[in-house]
Design an enzyme around this catalytic site. Structure first.
Site, PDB file in Angstrom:
ATOM      1  N   CYS A  36      77.068  41.413   6.757  1.00  0.00           N
ATOM      2  CA  CYS A  36      75.859  40.874   6.113  1.00  0.00           C
ATOM      3  C   CYS A  36      75.699  41.320   4.664  1.00  0.00           C
ATOM      4  CB  CYS A  36      74.631  41.258   6.917  1.00  0.00           C
ATOM      5  SG  CYS A  36      74.735  40.681   8.613  1.00  0.00           S
ATOM      6  N   HIS A  51      68.864  39.203   2.679  1.00  0.00           N
ATOM      7  CA  HIS A  51      69.724  38.675   3.739  1.00  0.00           C
ATOM      8  C   HIS A  51      68.812  38.198   4.863  1.00  0.00           C
ATOM      9  CE1 HIS A  51      72.376  38.350   7.067  1.00  0.00           C
ATOM     10  NE2 HIS A  51      71.924  39.437   7.651  1.00  0.00           N
ATOM     11  N   ASN A 103      70.819  33.486  11.173  1.00  0.00           N
ATOM     12  CA  ASN A 103      71.474  34.527  10.374  1.00  0.00           C
ATOM     13  C   ASN A 103      72.929  34.105  10.150  1.00  0.00           C
ATOM     14  OD1 ASN A 103      72.931  36.826   9.616  1.00  0.00           O
ATOM     15  ND2 ASN A 103      71.745  38.216  10.893  1.00  0.00           N
TER      16      ASN A 103
END
Ligand code: UT7
Length: 330
Positions: free
Chosen positions: A113, A257, A287
């Site tokens: 990430c 993020h 995500n």
């Protein structure tokens, strides 16, 4: 001293929309649970045969178009991904070939990430030293093929989606620049969010036994990730602000993020910022790991949430654990 600017940005997501209700066909979950715990309403999944390099190449073309350069002017490629099409080599080589760019250097970074923020920092160093003039940096992921789409894997399966975002980085024109980047990690948490197999410390890397045990699926200690994210996101955003003497009023938008809407909301609260200063599009894409920040940034720009000359802070937290931020004058 040369600085770096983002000259162009673009994103690409697969056409295939998977709603929360679609997931109920595979696992014991509900639209209400997913929305309440994560804020996610839908995500995109690739079609059969579509890979990270395909999404990455499409996003790259859009960033190149916005930068107004010819493809041939790109002199280096960095691809942030944990889902390269093949075990090795990385996706950056496929993107290079897809763009028809023989000879220029290319590599992948595997920082999950935080991959895009780490990649931005690496690219910034190359531009500052004058080594490269048009770096293509991509964050791209196909997570859908890796997930355990059954009740056993539902904690992760509902969270992740596929997509890609790309930027072109050039020497600053004096107007736009990356002020600073801040990178951190804590490897003690490696197994709180990880993909074990294929495992190069095992012979063979993958076996029928491993597959039977489901060790090819990523695993997450969701509560530990959540707890650490709430600590690291605000700290690394403040680090970027303090380093550059930026106040809350100086910042047009924070682009975190896209991990979980609850994390984003809690971060905004801790920083005493209203949610209109902290961008979220997780409801649409879930995500997307290394792709989430450039996708969010490209979409926020298209929506008019910021413009040239505005100050932004990008921030990430994820597997490793790794976290980072970048303060930017767009
Ligand atoms: O980029 C970084 C990547 N990861 C993250 O950011 C994830 C951070 N963590 C989270 O977002 C949250 O921990 C989750 C969304 C993963 C889970 O939310 P939670 O509020 O921490 O739930 P929980 O793990 O405490 O689970 C609560 C219940 C459990 O049932 P029991 O044991 O209370 O009966 C789970 O089995 O919810 C159950 N559960 C689900 N139920 C329906 C877990 N996943 C699901 C699901 N649908 N998808």
């Amino acid at each position: 001293m040369i600085s770096t600017r983002i000259a162009g940005i673009g994103f690409q997501v697969p056409a295939n929309v998977i709603t929360n209700t679609d997931l109920i066909k595979f696992m014991d979950t509900s639209n209400e649970w997913i929305i309440e715990r994560t804020g996610i309403e839908q995500r995109r999944y690739v079609s059969a045969g579509e890979g990270t390099s395909d999404l990455a190449t499409a996003a790259a073309h859009k960033a190149i178009a916005m930068a107004g350069i010819d493809v041939s002017e790109i002199d280096f490629i960095i691809c942030a991904t944990i889902s390269s099409d093949y075990f090795f080599p990385g996706s950056a080589f496929q993107v290079q070939a897809n763009l028809g760019l023989a000879d220029i250097g290319a590599f992948d970074i595997k920082v999950a990430c935080s991959g895009f923020v780490y990649g931005l920092s690496i690219a910034d160093q190359y531009i500052k030293t004058g080594q490269y003039k048009n770096i293509l940096l991509i964050g791209a992921e196909v997570q859908s093929n890796a997930l355990n789409l059954t009740t056993e894997g539902r904690d992760m399966a509902v969270l992740f989606g596929d997509g890609a975002g790309a930027v072109i980085l050039q020497p600053s024109d004096g107007e736009s620049l990356i002020y600073s980047t801040h990178l951190h990690a804590d490897g003690r948490h490696l197994k709180d969010l990880w993909g074990e197999v294929p495992a190069c410390n095992q012979k063979p890397h993958i076996s029928h036994e491993m597959l039977d045990q489901g060790r090819q699926y990523p695993k997450m200690n969701g509560r530990e990730v959540f707890r650490n994210a709430l600590k690291r996101f605000p700290a690394v955003i403040l680090e970027a602000m303090e380093k550059n003497n930026l106040t809350r009023d100086d910042i047009t938008l924070i682009i975190p993020h896209q991990a979980n809407l609850r994390i984003t909301q809690a971060v905004a609260k801790r920083l005493e910022l209203s949610m209109d200063k902290v961008y979220s599009n997780i409801h649409k894409y879930g995500n997307t790991t290394a792709a989430s920040i450039p996708i969010a940034m490209a979409e926020a720009l298209a929506e008019g949430k910021f413009k040239r000359g505005d100050n932004l802070v990008l921030a990430s937290f994820g597997a490793g654990f790794s976290w980072g931020s970048a303060a930017i004058k767009f």
